[in-house]
Design a protein around this motif. Structure first.
Motif, PDB file in Angstrom:
ATOM      1  N   THR A  96     -10.949  -1.467  48.225  1.00  0.00           N
ATOM      2  CA  THR A  96     -12.192  -1.540  47.455  1.00  0.00           C
ATOM      3  C   THR A  96     -12.007  -2.122  46.059  1.00  0.00           C
ATOM      4  O   THR A  96     -12.994  -2.422  45.384  1.00  0.00           O
ATOM      5  CB  THR A  96     -12.824  -0.138  47.324  1.00  0.00           C
TER       6      THR A  96
ATOM      7  N   THR B 274     -26.776   1.371  52.684  1.00  0.00           N
ATOM      8  CA  THR B 274     -26.296   0.715  51.470  1.00  0.00           C
ATOM      9  C   THR B 274     -24.955   1.261  51.026  1.00  0.00           C
ATOM     10  O   THR B 274     -24.340   0.731  50.113  1.00  0.00           O
ATOM     11  CB  THR B 274     -27.308   0.883  50.319  1.00  0.00           C
ATOM     12  N   GLN B 275     -24.499   2.337  51.663  1.00  0.00           N
ATOM     13  CA  GLN B 275     -23.254   2.962  51.238  1.00  0.00           C
ATOM     14  C   GLN B 275     -22.528   3.549  52.433  1.00  0.00           C
ATOM     15  O   GLN B 275     -23.121   4.266  53.242  1.00  0.00           O
ATOM     16  CB  GLN B 275     -23.537   4.053  50.200  1.00  0.00           C
ATOM     17  N   ASP B 276     -21.250   3.260  52.551  1.00  0.00           N
ATOM     18  CA  ASP B 276     -20.455   3.853  53.617  1.00  0.00           C
ATOM     19  C   ASP B 276     -20.237   5.339  53.326  1.00  0.00           C
ATOM     20  O   ASP B 276     -20.250   5.770  52.172  1.00  0.00           O
ATOM     21  CB  ASP B 276     -19.099   3.145  53.727  1.00  0.00           C
TER      22      ASP B 276
ATOM     23  N   ASP C 202     -28.305   5.818  55.404  1.00  0.00           N
ATOM     24  CA  ASP C 202     -28.192   5.067  54.158  1.00  0.00           C
ATOM     25  C   ASP C 202     -27.276   3.886  54.403  1.00  0.00           C
ATOM     26  O   ASP C 202     -26.059   3.994  54.298  1.00  0.00           O
ATOM     27  CB  ASP C 202     -27.634   5.962  53.048  1.00  0.00           C
TER      28      ASP C 202
END
Length: 494
Positions: free
Chosen positions: A397, A252-254, A250
């Motif tokens: 973040t 799109t996400q760490d 995936d």
């Protein structure tokens, strides 16, 4: 990934999860790994606690794999953590009663070390191995540490053939081994990684002969105090702040877990290294300070400065009050006494012109902050390029109102500049980074080049070379160059 720009880059690689080392390889049983060896140091209790320093802070913490050596100094550590093979091994030794231990925070234990050699057996911990581990604490490989230590010994007439880690108890190294252990016992400061790295690099520069004679307690204490002074004057590396991993499943996400298909990611190394399924890292060690420079509780709602406990630098806190001279977006023209005079048109566009005050240049601002003795300090200045870059947190973040992730740790630096929109990168503040290796045939006479550091969003850590005008530029033929805010720095203990 943050480049290695200053001393003390503690980034020993931790091996990834997985592999096999136990007899039971079923899905329900984790493999185990064993590392064994001998404590051979002189003048210590051989029946010492020995640990694998998983978090690499050069002390045996609760929960780190450990065992107690027997009367011959032999130890064996078993764990499901494969990293015990590659992190430093430490032997905890009693410092005894020392006349120089005046610090209330001084520990009754010291730690001699050995670098992680990926060896299941035959590891040896003594003063000489501690020198090799000290080089590792400064980001040097074991091979490079060998070469450096050999060069230091050669200056004192000792030649070692082969690798030093294979001959740690050589008779010609006995006096050095004893003196190194004595010095480690004399350390008062809790920043053990820095102190050990400095001892490795500088023992041969001591006025006392570390190699050919047994030092007196006074000689040992004098050199330990010298290294303590070096700590106060040093800027050590933080880590990058990155504690999550890119995943090919995936993208799109760490994710929080290391990825076997993408080994060697930033989060696997150094201070940021975390245990699985946690969201904490030790890439930075900050403390909030009040207006007098006293340390506040970590959850304090108001503070005036931030102490970087790893580097020893104190950073100015900014405000969100546009009427304050310390406002996060107050623009200043660059002025460095004896180096750069301010450019008239940059001064004309500084915030001072709309606020009606006299704080128009970076030097004006330095003088103002020093005049109010912010946090009890009067040595405030612009940071160097390296000092400011060391502050960047690439794992932050929190975002600003424009959705751009902050470049500094938001918990301690909530008010960060929004930046100006006509430079290569955004969120820049002034530093002292004037460079002389940039050339352009269109450069303006009296101008110079400067390294701008982006601090917001995807620009965090990017560097752009800008042409800045000085007071030597003819303002009748040129427009302004640049104006940025400033975040000043001071040195702890000065």
């Amino acid at each position: 990934m943050k480049p290695q720009l200053t001393i003390l880059a503690i980034s020993l690689a931790l091996a990834g999860c997985g592999g096999s080392g136990g007899s039971d390889t079923s899905a329900s049983t984790a493999p185990t790994y064993t590392v064994s060896g001998t404590v051979t140091a002189q003048n210590v209790d051989l029946q010492s606690k020995v640990c694998a320093d998983i978090n690499q802070n050069y002390m045996c913490d609760s929960g780190e794999p450990s065992s107690t050596a027997n009367a011959n100094g032999e130890f064996s550590i078993t764990s499901t953590k494969k990293s015990i093979l590659s992190v430093p091994l430490l032997a905890q030794v009693d410092t005894g009663i020392t006349a120089n231990s005046t610090s209330s925070s001084a520990s009754s234990y010291a730690y001699i070390a050995a670098p992680g050699l990926q060896k299941n057996t035959g590891n040896e911990i003594n003063g000489i191995s501690s020198l090799l581990a000290g080089y590792g604490a400064d980001g040097v490989t074991v091979a490079e540490g060998n070469n450096k230590l050999k060069a230091q010994l050669a200056k004192r007439g000792i030649t070692i053939s082969g690798d030093i880690q294979d001959d740690l108890s050589a008779s010609e190294l006995a006096r050095l081994e004893q003196n190194i252990v004595s010095t480690i016992k004399a350390f008062k400061h809790s920043n053990r990684a820095f102190m050990l790295a400095q001892l490795s690099a500088k023992f041969d520069k001591s006025a006392a002969d570390y190699v050919n004679g047994v030092l007196t307690n006074e000689e040992v204490v004098d050199f330990a105090n010298f290294l303590e002074g070096e700590l106060k004057a040093a800027t050590a590396l933080n880590d990058t702040g990155v504690i999550r991993y890119f995943s090919d499943i995936d993208d799109t996400q760490d994710v929080a877990e290391p990825q076997s298909s993408f080994p060697g990611q930033d989060a696997e190394y150094g201070f940021d290294k975390t245990e699985l399924n946690t969201n904490t890292g030790n890439g930075f060690q900050f403390a909030k300070l009040d207006a007098n420079g006293q340390v506040l509780a970590d959850d304090a709602a108001q503070w005036s400065c931030v102490l970087d406990q790893r580097s020893g630098l104190i950073w100015e806190s900014k405000t969100d009050d546009e009427n304050s001279i310390q406002h996060k977006d107050r623009l200043l023209a660059l002025e460095l006494p004896g180096v750069v005079t301010p450019y008239d048109q940059d001064v004309d566009l500084a915030t001072c012109k709309t606020k009606g005050d006299q704080v128009c240049t970076t030097q004006d601002y330095v003088e103002h902050i020093n005049s109010i003795n912010l946090c009890g300090k009067s040595d405030w200045r612009l940071p160097t390029f390296h000092e400011f870059y060391n502050l960047l947190d690439f794992g932050e973040t929190e975002t600003n109102s424009d959705g751009k992730a902050y470049g500094l740790t938001y918990k301690y630096f909530p008010h960060q500049t929004a930046g100006i929109d006509y430079t290569s990168y955004i969120g820049s503040v002034w530093n002292q980074s004037i460079i002389y290796n940039q050339y352009s045939n269109t450069a303006v006479d009296g101008g110079f080049y400067y390294n701008e550091i982006g601090t917001l969003g995807g620009d965090r850590g990017y560097i752009s070379s800008l042409e800045i005008y000085s007071g030597d530029v003819d303002s009748s033929d040129n427009y302004d160059s640049y104006q940025f805010p400033a975040r000043l720095v001071s040195l702890q203990g000065k």
